[in-house]
Design a protein around this motif. Structure first.
Motif, PDB file in Angstrom:
ATOM      1  N   ILE A   1      61.155  17.833   4.819  1.00 56.75           N
ATOM      2  CA  ILE A   1      60.810  16.561   4.203  1.00 56.75           C
ATOM      3  C   ILE A   1      61.970  15.580   4.347  1.00 56.75           C
ATOM      4  O   ILE A   1      63.130  15.978   4.458  1.00 56.75           O
ATOM      5  CB  ILE A   1      60.452  16.722   2.711  1.00 56.75           C
ATOM      6  N   VAL A   2      61.617  14.314   4.372  1.00 55.25           N
ATOM      7  CA  VAL A   2      62.581  13.219   4.308  1.00 55.25           C
ATOM      8  C   VAL A   2      62.471  12.670   2.888  1.00 55.25           C
ATOM      9  O   VAL A   2      61.429  12.171   2.493  1.00 55.25           O
ATOM     10  CB  VAL A   2      62.254  12.134   5.350  1.00 55.25           C
ATOM     11  N   TRP A   3      63.529  12.761   2.114  1.00 56.66           N
ATOM     12  CA  TRP A   3      63.427  12.575   0.679  1.00 56.66           C
ATOM     13  C   TRP A   3      64.543  11.674   0.148  1.00 56.66           C
ATOM     14  O   TRP A   3      65.448  11.275   0.876  1.00 56.66           O
ATOM     15  CB  TRP A   3      63.504  13.939  -0.012  1.00 56.66           C
ATOM     16  N   ALA A   4      64.461  11.381  -1.128  1.00 56.75           N
ATOM     17  CA  ALA A   4      65.501  10.647  -1.845  1.00 56.75           C
ATOM     18  C   ALA A   4      65.244  10.814  -3.334  1.00 56.75           C
ATOM     19  O   ALA A   4      64.168  11.264  -3.746  1.00 56.75           O
ATOM     20  CB  ALA A   4      65.521   9.175  -1.458  1.00 56.75           C
ATOM     21  N   LEU A   5      66.216  10.433  -4.134  1.00 56.03           N
ATOM     22  CA  LEU A   5      66.021  10.348  -5.578  1.00 56.03           C
ATOM     23  C   LEU A   5      65.691   8.900  -5.902  1.00 56.03           C
ATOM     24  O   LEU A   5      66.573   8.076  -6.140  1.00 56.03           O
ATOM     25  CB  LEU A   5      67.282  10.812  -6.317  1.00 56.03           C
ATOM     26  N   HIS A   6      64.399   8.598  -5.883  1.00 55.52           N
ATOM     27  CA  HIS A   6      63.974   7.206  -5.987  1.00 55.52           C
ATOM     28  C   HIS A   6      64.134   6.626  -7.385  1.00 55.52           C
ATOM     29  O   HIS A   6      64.047   5.409  -7.565  1.00 55.52           O
ATOM     30  CB  HIS A   6      62.522   7.090  -5.524  1.00 55.52           C
ATOM     31  N   ASP A   7      64.387   7.489  -8.367  1.00 56.66           N
ATOM     32  CA  ASP A   7      64.569   6.991  -9.725  1.00 56.66           C
ATOM     33  C   ASP A   7      66.038   6.731 -10.064  1.00 56.66           C
ATOM     34  O   ASP A   7      66.351   6.288 -11.166  1.00 56.66           O
ATOM     35  CB  ASP A   7      63.976   7.984 -10.736  1.00 56.66           C
ATOM     36  N   VAL A   8      66.944   6.991  -9.110  1.00 51.63           N
ATOM     37  CA  VAL A   8      68.360   6.720  -9.328  1.00 51.63           C
ATOM     38  C   VAL A   8      68.687   5.348  -8.740  1.00 51.63           C
ATOM     39  O   VAL A   8      68.539   5.142  -7.535  1.00 51.63           O
ATOM     40  CB  VAL A   8      69.249   7.805  -8.682  1.00 51.63           C
TER      41      VAL A   8
ATOM     42  N   ILE B   1      69.202  16.855  -7.494  1.00 46.06           N
ATOM     43  CA  ILE B   1      69.235  17.274  -6.092  1.00 46.06           C
ATOM     44  C   ILE B   1      68.731  18.710  -5.967  1.00 46.06           C
ATOM     45  O   ILE B   1      67.909  19.026  -5.100  1.00 46.06           O
ATOM     46  CB  ILE B   1      70.666  17.145  -5.529  1.00 46.06           C
ATOM     47  N   PHE B   2      69.206  19.583  -6.852  1.00 46.74           N
ATOM     48  CA  PHE B   2      68.751  20.980  -6.842  1.00 46.74           C
ATOM     49  C   PHE B   2      67.247  21.080  -7.103  1.00 46.74           C
ATOM     50  O   PHE B   2      66.568  21.941  -6.545  1.00 46.74           O
ATOM     51  CB  PHE B   2      69.506  21.794  -7.886  1.00 46.74           C
ATOM     52  N   GLU B   3      66.742  20.194  -7.943  1.00 46.58           N
ATOM     53  CA  GLU B   3      65.309  20.223  -8.263  1.00 46.58           C
ATOM     54  C   GLU B   3      64.466  19.971  -7.021  1.00 46.58           C
ATOM     55  O   GLU B   3      63.491  20.684  -6.757  1.00 46.58           O
ATOM     56  CB  GLU B   3      65.001  19.179  -9.340  1.00 46.58           C
ATOM     57  N   VAL B   4      64.846  18.955  -6.221  1.00 46.72           N
ATOM     58  CA  VAL B   4      64.111  18.670  -4.993  1.00 46.72           C
ATOM     59  C   VAL B   4      64.285  19.812  -3.995  1.00 46.72           C
ATOM     60  O   VAL B   4      63.338  20.221  -3.322  1.00 46.72           O
ATOM     61  CB  VAL B   4      64.565  17.329  -4.375  1.00 46.72           C
ATOM     62  N   ARG B   5      65.502  20.341  -3.905  1.00 49.83           N
ATOM     63  CA  ARG B   5      65.731  21.473  -2.999  1.00 49.83           C
ATOM     64  C   ARG B   5      64.800  22.632  -3.327  1.00 49.83           C
ATOM     65  O   ARG B   5      64.174  23.221  -2.431  1.00 49.83           O
ATOM     66  CB  ARG B   5      67.183  21.934  -3.094  1.00 49.83           C
ATOM     67  N   ASP B   6      64.706  22.955  -4.600  1.00 46.69           N
ATOM     68  CA  ASP B   6      63.879  24.093  -5.005  1.00 46.69           C
ATOM     69  C   ASP B   6      62.404  23.839  -4.708  1.00 46.69           C
ATOM     70  O   ASP B   6      61.677  24.761  -4.296  1.00 46.69           O
ATOM     71  CB  ASP B   6      64.076  24.379  -6.486  1.00 46.69           C
ATOM     72  N   GLN B   7      61.950  22.604  -4.891  1.00 49.95           N
ATOM     73  CA  GLN B   7      60.559  22.265  -4.590  1.00 49.95           C
ATOM     74  C   GLN B   7      60.279  22.427  -3.100  1.00 49.95           C
ATOM     75  O   GLN B   7      59.236  22.967  -2.697  1.00 49.95           O
ATOM     76  CB  GLN B   7      60.266  20.825  -5.028  1.00 49.95           C
ATOM     77  N   ALA B   8      61.216  21.961  -2.261  1.00 50.08           N
ATOM     78  CA  ALA B   8      61.030  22.054  -0.811  1.00 50.08           C
ATOM     79  C   ALA B   8      61.048  23.506  -0.344  1.00 50.08           C
ATOM     80  O   ALA B   8      60.178  23.937   0.425  1.00 50.08           O
ATOM     81  CB  ALA B   8      62.114  21.250  -0.099  1.00 50.08           C
ATOM     82  N   VAL B   9      62.037  24.259  -0.808  1.00 50.39           N
ATOM     83  CA  VAL B   9      62.179  25.652  -0.386  1.00 50.39           C
ATOM     84  C   VAL B   9      60.950  26.463  -0.788  1.00 50.39           C
ATOM     85  O   VAL B   9      60.498  27.352  -0.042  1.00 50.39           O
ATOM     86  CB  VAL B   9      63.465  26.255  -0.986  1.00 50.39           C
TER      87      VAL B   9
END
Length: 362
Positions: free
Chosen positions: A29-36, A47-55
């Motif tokens: 995925i191409v991602w970002a933290l759009h709420d920051v 960052i870890f939260e998105v990593r875990d979702q992707a993995v």
């Protein structure tokens, strides 16, 4: 070529990770933290939260788009050093989860501009549309109202915290020339590229969209000569390009295939999409198929193949098909169709002239 797909996060995207996983050949995925907000250091727990979702779905998160550049950096204000330090801290955190590429841009105020989000096409689909004569005379505040009225999801480049300060931002940019913007970009790059090098990350600037000044604001990443100047600022593989065929393709004078041949070693990330440009300067985003637009998508894919491109690519924007309710330009169906078209071109080239064993660009 490593295929990836832009994803805006759980609760902020109509496309799920399980849908993305089902598109053939998509690996990340191409991602970002759009709420920051721009300028703030990204929290490690998010960052870890998105990593875990992707993995969990067997997808990597090698490419971030975008770590937005704070306007104070673009304006060259004294506060820019604080925001640059936050940027460097974010780079260091992203390296911890395996990020390889950070896409960013240096466009003042607006990342992109269109005059219509759902322009109806002859086949019944709709697409993002730019009417040049209208943008030349439009009140940007009315354009903001239209963007907000037509989307309930966060629009990249039109974040609420940025638009809340629109009046003061326009005032701040009065007297800021293109040369001033180049100086501010150079200051930023000389600070962050060494940090990216240490972290094994490649910074990849996105071209201006459209690639000319709008609303009296300077724009500098517009064509081949501007890319040459960019790469001279810091001569490092970590100072690279996100080559977007749709953004550059809005100006028919841009030689996108020539750009690939000249800069292929400095392109870690490719956005491949088509637009149809009209004689009056208007343009609309079409399907990815070469003959549906003005951009030679087949020639672009061949140029990447000629150089053994092993960087990341995504289909970028798509039309809105089959009554899909989605963020403008970012539905599932047309982008998935675009991926299959790109793979079809690539696979055909592989049968004629395989590139296995050649060195890639990443």
């Amino acid at each position: 070529m490593r295929m990836v797909f832009r994803w805006f996060g759980e609760g902020n995207d109509t496309v799920s990770l399980s849908h993305i996983k089902q598109i053939p050949g998509v690996e990340g995925i191409v991602w970002a933290l759009h709420d920051v907000p721009a300028g703030e250091e990204w929290p490690m727990e998010k960052i870890f939260e998105v990593r875990d979702q992707a993995v969990k779905h067997g997808l990597h998160l090698d490419v971030v788009e975008s770590v937005n550049v704070h306007e104070d950096i673009k304006l060259g204000r004294p506060t820019r050093d604080l925001y640059i330090q936050n940027y460097i801290a974010t780079i260091e955190k992203l390296a911890q989860v395996g990020v390889k590429v950070i896409c960013y841009n240096f466009m003042p105020v607006f990342d992109w501009a269109r005059t219509e989000l759902h322009k109806k096409m002859d086949d019944g689909s709709t697409a993002l549309f730019f009417e040049k004569s209208r943008i030349d005379g439009i009140d940007p505040f009315k354009l903001v109202e239209e963007i907000n009225r037509n989307s309930t999801l966060t629009m990249p480049g039109w974040e609420p915290e940025r638009l809340a300060h629109l009046t003061s931002l326009f005032e701040a940019y009065k007297g800021v020339s293109a040369e001033d913007l180049w100086e501010h970009l150079a200051y930023f790059l000389k600070a962050v590229v060494p940090a990216a090098e240490r972290c094994g990350i490649r910074m990849a600037i996105h071209p201006d969209d459209p690639p000319w000044p709008i609303f009296g604001l300077p724009r500098i990443i517009t064509g081949q000569e501007s890319l040459r100047r960019l790469l001279r600022i810091v001569d490092s593989p970590s100072n690279g390009i996100t080559l977007c065929s749709g953004s550059f393709g809005a100006n028919p004078e841009n030689d996108i295939i020539g750009m690939i041949h000249e800069f292929h070693e400095r392109i870690p990330f490719a956005h491949i999409r088509n637009v149809r440009v009209y004689d009056n300067g208007d343009f609309i985003e079409t399907s990815h198929r070469t003959q549906d637009g003005t951009v030679d998508i087949a020639g672009i894919v061949k140029a990447y193949h000629d150089h053994g491109f092993s960087g990341y690519a995504r289909p970028d924007h798509g039309r809105h098909l089959w009554d899909e309710e989605c963020r403008p330009g970012y539905g599932l169906y047309d982008r998935a169709l675009g991926i299959m078209y790109l793979w079809g071109l690539w696979d055909a080239l592989e049968r004629v002239e395989p590139i296995h064993g050649k060195g890639g660009t990443v």
